[in-house]
Write an enzyme that holds these catalytic residues in place. Structure first.
Site, PDB file in Angstrom:
ATOM      1  N   ASN A 148       0.821  -1.216   0.000  1.00 38.28           N
ATOM      2  CA  ASN A 148       0.000   0.000   0.000  1.00 38.28           C
ATOM      3  C   ASN A 148       0.849   1.256   0.000  1.00 38.28           C
ATOM      4  OD1 ASN A 148      -2.466   1.670   0.631  1.00 38.28           O
ATOM      5  ND2 ASN A 148      -1.355   1.990   2.550  1.00 38.28           N
ATOM      6  N   ARG A 202      -8.877   5.196   1.332  1.00 36.53           N
ATOM      7  CA  ARG A 202      -8.143   4.562   0.233  1.00 36.53           C
ATOM      8  C   ARG A 202      -7.153   5.501  -0.464  1.00 36.53           C
ATOM      9  NH1 ARG A 202     -13.180   1.774  -0.598  1.00 36.53           N
ATOM     10  NH2 ARG A 202     -12.872  -0.410  -0.047  1.00 36.53           N
ATOM     11  N   ASP A 232       1.653   6.946   0.146  1.00 36.61           N
ATOM     12  CA  ASP A 232       0.613   6.078  -0.411  1.00 36.61           C
ATOM     13  C   ASP A 232       0.864   5.810  -1.899  1.00 36.61           C
ATOM     14  OD1 ASP A 232      -1.658   4.713   0.265  1.00 36.61           O
ATOM     15  OD2 ASP A 232      -3.024   6.314  -0.365  1.00 36.61           O
ATOM     16  N   ARG A 261       0.292 -12.218   2.979  1.00 37.52           N
ATOM     17  CA  ARG A 261      -0.671 -11.405   3.726  1.00 37.52           C
ATOM     18  C   ARG A 261      -0.546 -10.003   3.137  1.00 37.52           C
ATOM     19  NH1 ARG A 261      -0.231  -7.230   7.801  1.00 37.52           N
ATOM     20  NH2 ARG A 261      -1.886  -7.306   9.352  1.00 37.52           N
ATOM     21  N   ASP A 295      -0.873  -6.494   3.542  1.00 37.38           N
ATOM     22  CA  ASP A 295      -1.001  -5.527   4.622  1.00 37.38           C
ATOM     23  C   ASP A 295      -1.846  -4.327   4.178  1.00 37.38           C
ATOM     24  OD1 ASP A 295       0.146  -4.462   7.256  1.00 37.38           O
ATOM     25  OD2 ASP A 295       0.726  -2.861   5.885  1.00 37.38           O
ATOM     26  N   HIS A 307      -6.795   0.044   2.828  1.00 33.02           N
ATOM     27  CA  HIS A 307      -6.359   1.349   2.326  1.00 33.02           C
ATOM     28  C   HIS A 307      -6.046   1.315   0.842  1.00 33.02           C
ATOM     29  CE1 HIS A 307      -6.510   2.547   6.457  1.00 33.02           C
ATOM     30  NE2 HIS A 307      -5.918   1.416   6.741  1.00 33.02           N
ATOM     31  N   GLU A 355      -5.580  -7.926   4.701  1.00 32.60           N
ATOM     32  CA  GLU A 355      -5.811  -7.377   6.040  1.00 32.60           C
ATOM     33  C   GLU A 355      -6.787  -6.211   5.941  1.00 32.60           C
ATOM     34  OE1 GLU A 355      -4.188  -4.739   9.680  1.00 32.60           O
ATOM     35  OE2 GLU A 355      -3.660  -4.349   7.609  1.00 32.60           O
ATOM     36  N   ASN A 387      -3.412 -10.569  16.877  1.00 36.62           N
ATOM     37  CA  ASN A 387      -2.354 -10.435  15.882  1.00 36.62           C
ATOM     38  C   ASN A 387      -1.258  -9.550  16.452  1.00 36.62           C
ATOM     39  OD1 ASN A 387      -3.169  -7.769  15.489  1.00 36.62           O
ATOM     40  ND2 ASN A 387      -3.516  -7.972  13.312  1.00 36.62           N
ATOM     41  N   ARG A 428      -5.492 -18.978  11.769  1.00 34.88           N
ATOM     42  CA  ARG A 428      -4.114 -18.516  11.910  1.00 34.88           C
ATOM     43  C   ARG A 428      -3.759 -18.460  13.391  1.00 34.88           C
ATOM     44  NH1 ARG A 428      -1.732 -14.464  13.376  1.00 34.88           N
ATOM     45  NH2 ARG A 428      -3.401 -12.955  13.208  1.00 34.88           N
TER      46      ARG A 428
HETATM   47  C1  AAO Z   1       4.709   4.279  12.744  1.00 39.75           C
HETATM   48  C2  AAO Z   1       4.421   5.164  13.931  1.00 39.75           C
HETATM   49  C3  AAO Z   1       3.482   6.290  13.518  1.00 39.75           C
HETATM   50  C4  AAO Z   1       4.094   7.055  12.343  1.00 39.75           C
HETATM   51  C5  AAO Z   1       4.382   6.085  11.209  1.00 39.75           C
HETATM   52  C6  AAO Z   1       5.083   6.747  10.017  1.00 39.75           C
HETATM   53  O1  AAO Z   1       3.836   4.392  14.984  1.00 39.75           O
HETATM   54  O2  AAO Z   1       3.325   7.166  14.632  1.00 39.75           O
HETATM   55  O3  AAO Z   1       3.178   8.024  11.895  1.00 39.75           O
HETATM   56  O4  AAO Z   1       5.227   5.038  11.683  1.00 39.75           O
HETATM   57  O5  AAO Z   1       6.289   7.304  10.413  1.00 39.75           O
HETATM   58  C7  AAO Z   1       2.633  -0.518  11.947  1.00 39.75           C
HETATM   59  C8  AAO Z   1       2.377   0.153  13.273  1.00 39.75           C
HETATM   60  C9  AAO Z   1       2.324   1.665  13.132  1.00 39.75           C
HETATM   61  C10 AAO Z   1       3.563   2.168  12.412  1.00 39.75           C
HETATM   62  C11 AAO Z   1       3.567   1.524  11.031  1.00 39.75           C
HETATM   63  C12 AAO Z   1       4.741   1.971  10.159  1.00 39.75           C
HETATM   64  O6  AAO Z   1       1.165  -0.321  13.816  1.00 39.75           O
HETATM   65  O7  AAO Z   1       2.290   2.226  14.452  1.00 39.75           O
HETATM   66  O8  AAO Z   1       3.508   3.592  12.297  1.00 39.75           O
HETATM   67  O9  AAO Z   1       3.709   0.093  11.220  1.00 39.75           O
HETATM   68  O10 AAO Z   1       5.947   1.758  10.782  1.00 39.75           O
HETATM   69  C13 AAO Z   1      -5.154   0.803  10.734  1.00 39.75           C
HETATM   70  C14 AAO Z   1      -5.065   0.074   9.398  1.00 39.75           C
HETATM   71  C15 AAO Z   1      -4.380  -1.279   9.487  1.00 39.75           C
HETATM   72  C16 AAO Z   1      -3.082  -1.201  10.275  1.00 39.75           C
HETATM   73  C17 AAO Z   1      -3.410  -0.631  11.645  1.00 39.75           C
HETATM   74  C18 AAO Z   1      -2.178  -0.503  12.527  1.00 39.75           C
HETATM   75  O11 AAO Z   1      -6.346  -0.056   8.825  1.00 39.75           O
HETATM   76  O12 AAO Z   1      -4.099  -1.703   8.170  1.00 39.75           O
HETATM   77  O13 AAO Z   1      -3.946   0.704  11.477  1.00 39.75           O
HETATM   78  N1  AAO Z   1      -2.417  -2.514  10.333  1.00 39.75           N
HETATM   79  C19 AAO Z   1      -1.316  -2.834   9.384  1.00 39.75           C
HETATM   80  C20 AAO Z   1      -0.223  -3.620  10.089  1.00 39.75           C
HETATM   81  C21 AAO Z   1       0.512  -2.709  11.058  1.00 39.75           C
HETATM   82  C22 AAO Z   1       1.222  -1.597  10.282  1.00 39.75           C
HETATM   83  C23 AAO Z   1       0.471  -1.136   9.109  1.00 39.75           C
HETATM   84  C24 AAO Z   1      -0.727  -1.684   8.706  1.00 39.75           C
HETATM   85  C25 AAO Z   1       1.152  -0.167   8.229  1.00 39.75           C
HETATM   86  O14 AAO Z   1      -0.747  -4.749  10.684  1.00 39.75           O
HETATM   87  O15 AAO Z   1       1.425  -3.408  11.859  1.00 39.75           O
HETATM   88  O16 AAO Z   1       1.453  -0.456  11.165  1.00 39.75           O
HETATM   89  O17 AAO Z   1       1.956  -0.953   7.340  1.00 39.75           O
HETATM   90  C26 AAO Z   1      -9.590   1.947  13.334  1.00 39.75           C
HETATM   91  C27 AAO Z   1      -9.697   1.512  11.899  1.00 39.75           C
HETATM   92  C28 AAO Z   1      -8.586   0.601  11.505  1.00 39.75           C
HETATM   93  C29 AAO Z   1      -7.240   1.187  11.865  1.00 39.75           C
HETATM   94  C30 AAO Z   1      -7.255   1.465  13.392  1.00 39.75           C
HETATM   95  C31 AAO Z   1      -5.931   2.033  13.893  1.00 39.75           C
HETATM   96  O18 AAO Z   1      -9.869   0.829  14.193  1.00 39.75           O
HETATM   97  O19 AAO Z   1     -10.927   0.862  11.704  1.00 39.75           O
HETATM   98  O20 AAO Z   1      -8.639   0.391  10.110  1.00 39.75           O
HETATM   99  O21 AAO Z   1      -6.201   0.262  11.544  1.00 39.75           O
HETATM  100  O22 AAO Z   1      -8.288   2.403  13.650  1.00 39.75           O
HETATM  101  O23 AAO Z   1      -5.725   3.283  13.365  1.00 39.75           O
HETATM  102  C32 AAO Z   1     -11.989   0.279  17.726  1.00 39.75           C
HETATM  103  C33 AAO Z   1     -12.728   0.342  16.404  1.00 39.75           C
HETATM  104  C34 AAO Z   1     -11.777   0.055  15.270  1.00 39.75           C
HETATM  105  C35 AAO Z   1     -10.732   1.088  15.300  1.00 39.75           C
HETATM  106  C36 AAO Z   1     -10.044   0.958  16.642  1.00 39.75           C
HETATM  107  C37 AAO Z   1      -8.937   1.933  16.833  1.00 39.75           C
HETATM  108  O24 AAO Z   1     -11.505  -1.031  18.004  1.00 39.75           O
HETATM  109  O25 AAO Z   1     -13.734  -0.605  16.402  1.00 39.75           O
HETATM  110  O26 AAO Z   1     -12.398   0.072  14.008  1.00 39.75           O
HETATM  111  O27 AAO Z   1     -10.948   1.172  17.691  1.00 39.75           O
HETATM  112  O28 AAO Z   1      -9.446   3.225  16.781  1.00 39.75           O
END
Ligand code: AAO
Length: 410
Positions: free
Chosen positions: A81, A139, A148, A176, A178, A182, A214, A279, A318
Site C-alpha cells: 500500500n 483509500r 501512499d 498477507r 497488509d 487502504h 488485512e 495479531n 491462523r
Molecule cells: C509508525 C508510527 C506512527 C508514524 C508512522 C510513520 O507508529 O506514529 O506516523 O510510523 O512514520 C505498523 C504500526 C504503526 C507504524 C507503522 C509503520 O502499527 O504504528 O507507524 O507500522 O511503521 C489501521 C489500518 C491497518 C493497520 C493498523 C495498525 O487499517 O491496516 O492501522 N495494520 C497494518 C499492520 C501494522 C502496520 C500497518 C498496517 C502499516 O498490521 O502493523 O502499522 O503498514 C480503526 C480503523 C482501523 C485502523 C485502526 C488504527 O480501528 O478501523 O482500520 O487500523 O483504527 O488506526 C476500535 C474500532 C476500530 C478502530 C479501533 C482503533 O476497536 O472498532 O475500528 O478502535 O481506533
C-alpha cells in the site's frame, strides 16, 4: 513484513504467524526497510519499505532462499500500500543501505518517483486519513504518514507484481496483503491477476498463491470487509474481539451462545474468512479490537480461545507466534508498544528449542504450546467433517462433534 509460515497450505487448514522470526530459522519480512533509531529499532520499522531488495534484519536474499527451500510452505507479508513515512529525507538509513529520499518521493532502487504516489487524489488538507467514515480518504490518503502508492497506475501495480513474482519464483507460497483496507479492491485485483503460479519444484502444476487481505472491519465504517471478498480471503477481526468477550464473560456473554458461531454472529462467509484470536498489532494496542483481545499474557484463557478455533469449522485458522517484551513502561503508565524482537545489540536472537519442546531466547512460540499444537493437528484431521452434536449447559460448558476421524484411539 514480518512473515508468516503458511503451514502446508494445500493439505492443511491452519497457518502460523511467526512474528519477526529470523529467516534462517523461518520466515522474515523480505524487503528492505527504513531503520528507526528513536525508539531504537521498533518492530514497526518493517512496515516502512524503501526498496524491493530482499534484505532486512532477519536476513539477506541468500538466507531467505535457504529458509524457503528448507520449509517450502512459507508465506510472506507484502507491504504494497505504501513506502516509508513521508518525513524521511536523504541520509536516513535502511537495512540494505539503499539510497532514498522520502521527502522528495525518490526511491531509485525500485525505482519510484513522485508520479507513483497518490498525493493528487487525497482530498484532506493534511494528506492524511482523518476520518474513517469517508471511504475515499481511507483509500486515497496516507495511513499514519506513510507514502501512499498509486496502485491504479500500471507501472506501480506491475512493479509490485514483479516483486511478488520474484518471491513466488524463490518458492514462497502465499502473502498477507497488509493494509488492504487502504487500497481499492479493484486496484488489488490486477496485481493478483499478474501473479505467477507457484514454483513447481515444490507445488503441483497450476497451484495459485494463497492470499489474504488485512481489512479491519468491526462494523460501523463505510469500508467493509465484504468489498474485498472477490479478491480472496479477508481477515475477520470480529472473530477475536467477540471470542475474547465470550471467554472473559463480559457483556453477559457465555460459551453457550457459541452454538451459532460464525456467519450466525454476523461474520463474513466461512470460505473467505481468515480467523485468529490476536495479531501482532492488537496484542500490543495497535490496530483494532480493544481490551477483549486475548494474548499469551493471559495464558489460560488464551489456550481456551485458540483451542476453540480449530475445533470449530468456521474460517481458515491462523495461530500467532510471538516474542516476549517488557509489556509496560517502568512507571506502569502505558503499554510498551514498540519493542522489537529479542536481540543482542540489534541482532535478532535465534529461536532456540528447549528440551521440553518450548522455545527459548525470549520467543513465546504459542504454536508449540501443547494444547494449541494438538488442536491444530485435530483440525487438520477433521477438515471437511461437519459440525455436529452441540451440547451446552446454558452457561460456559460446551461440547461439539466433528465426525469420526478425530478419534485418538490408534
Ligand atoms: C509508525 C508510527 C506512527 C508514524 C508512522 C510513520 O507508529 O506514529 O506516523 O510510523 O512514520 C505498523 C504500526 C504503526 C507504524 C507503522 C509503520 O502499527 O504504528 O507507524 O507500522 O511503521 C489501521 C489500518 C491497518 C493497520 C493498523 C495498525 O487499517 O491496516 O492501522 N495494520 C497494518 C499492520 C501494522 C502496520 C500497518 C498496517 C502499516 O498490521 O502493523 O502499522 O503498514 C480503526 C480503523 C482501523 C485502523 C485502526 C488504527 O480501528 O478501523 O482500520 O487500523 O483504527 O488506526 C476500535 C474500532 C476500530 C478502530 C479501533 C482503533 O476497536 O472498532 O475500528 O478502535 O481506533
Amino acid at each position: 513484513m514480518k512473515l508468516l509460515l503458511l503451514l502446508s497450505l494445500y493439505s492443511r487448514t491452519a497457518i502460523v504467524h511467526l512474528f519477526e522470526w529470523h529467516s534462517v530459522d523461518i520466515i522474515s519480512p523480505p524487503n528492505e526497510n527504513i531503520i528507526i533509531d528513536n525508539p531504537s529499532r521498533p518492530w514497526w520499522e518493517r512496515y516502512q519499505p524503501v526498496s524491493c531488495k530482499i534484505c532486512t534484519r532477519s536476513g539477506n536474499e541468500g538466507e531467505f532462499q535457504d529458509m524457503v527451500m528448507r520449509c517450502n510452505n512459507v508465506g510472506v507479508e507484502a507491504i504494497i500500500n505504501h513506502m516509508c513515512g513521508s518525513g524521511h529525507s536523504a541520509g536516513t538509513s535502511s537495512t540494505c543501505e539503499s539510497y532514498y529520499d522520502a521527502s522528495d518521493r525518490d526511491f531509485p532502487e525500485v525505482p519510484y518517483s513522485g508520479w507513483d504516489f497518490k498525493d493528487g487524489k487525497c482530498q484532506t488538507d493534511s494528506g492524511e486519513i482523518q476520518d474513517y467514515d469517508a471511504a475515499a480518504q481511507v483509500r486515497n490518503c496516507r495511513l499514519s504518514g506513510l507514502l501512499d502508492l498509486a496502485l491504479e497506475k500500471d507501472y506501480v501495480h506491475t512493479t509490485i507484481a514483479n516483486y511478488m513474482n520474484h518471491l513466488i519464483d524463490i518458492g514462497v507460497a502465499g502473502f498477507r496483503l497488509d493494509a488492504s483496507k487502504h487500497m481499492w479492491p479493484e486496484d488489488i485485483k490486477p496485481i493478483l491477476d499478474k501473479l505467477n503460479n507457484l514454483n513447481t519444484n515444490w507445488f503441483a502444476e497450476g497451484s495459485r498463491p494463497f492470499v489474504y487481505q488485512e481489512v479491519i472491519d468491526l462494523g460501523g465504517e463505510p469500508v467493509s470487509s465484504t468489498d474485498y471478498l472477490g479478491n480472496g480471503r479477508v481477515t475477520e477481526f470480529k472473530y477475536g474481539t467477540k471470542l475474547g468477550t465470550v471467554m472473559c464473560k463480559w457483556n453477559g456473554e457465555k460459551m453457550a451462545y457459541l452454538k451459532n458461531w460464525g456467519e450466525g454472529w454476523g461474520f463474513m462467509p466461512s470460505d473467505r474468512a481468515l480467523v485468529f484470536v490476536d495479531n501482532h498489532d492488537n496484542q500490543r494496542g495497535h490496530g483494532a479490537g480493544g481490551a477483549s483481545i486475548l494474548t499469551f499474557w493471559d495464558a489460560r484463557l488464551y489456550k481456551m480461545a485458540v483451542g476453540f478455533i480449530p475445533a470449530h469449522p468456521y474460517g481458515f485458522t491462523r495461530v500467532m507466534s510471538s516474542y516476549h517484551w517488557p509489556r509496560y513502561f517502568e512507571d506502569g503508565s502505558d503499554i510498551n508498544d514498540w519493542v522489537g524482537p529479542p536481540n543482542d545489540n540489534g541482532v535478532t536472537k535465534e529461536v532456540t528449542i528447549n528440551a521440553d519442546t518450548t522455545c527459548g531466547n525470549g520467543w513465546i512460540c504459542e504454536h508449540r504450546w501443547r494444547q494449541i499444537r494438538n488442536m491444530v493437528a485435530f483440525r487438520n484431521v477433521v477438515n471437511g467433517e461437519s459440525f455436529a452434536n452441540w451440547w451446552d449447559n446454558d452457561s460456559n460448558q460446551v461440547a461439539l462433534g466433528r465426525g469420526n476421524k478425530g478419534n485418538n484411539d490408534d
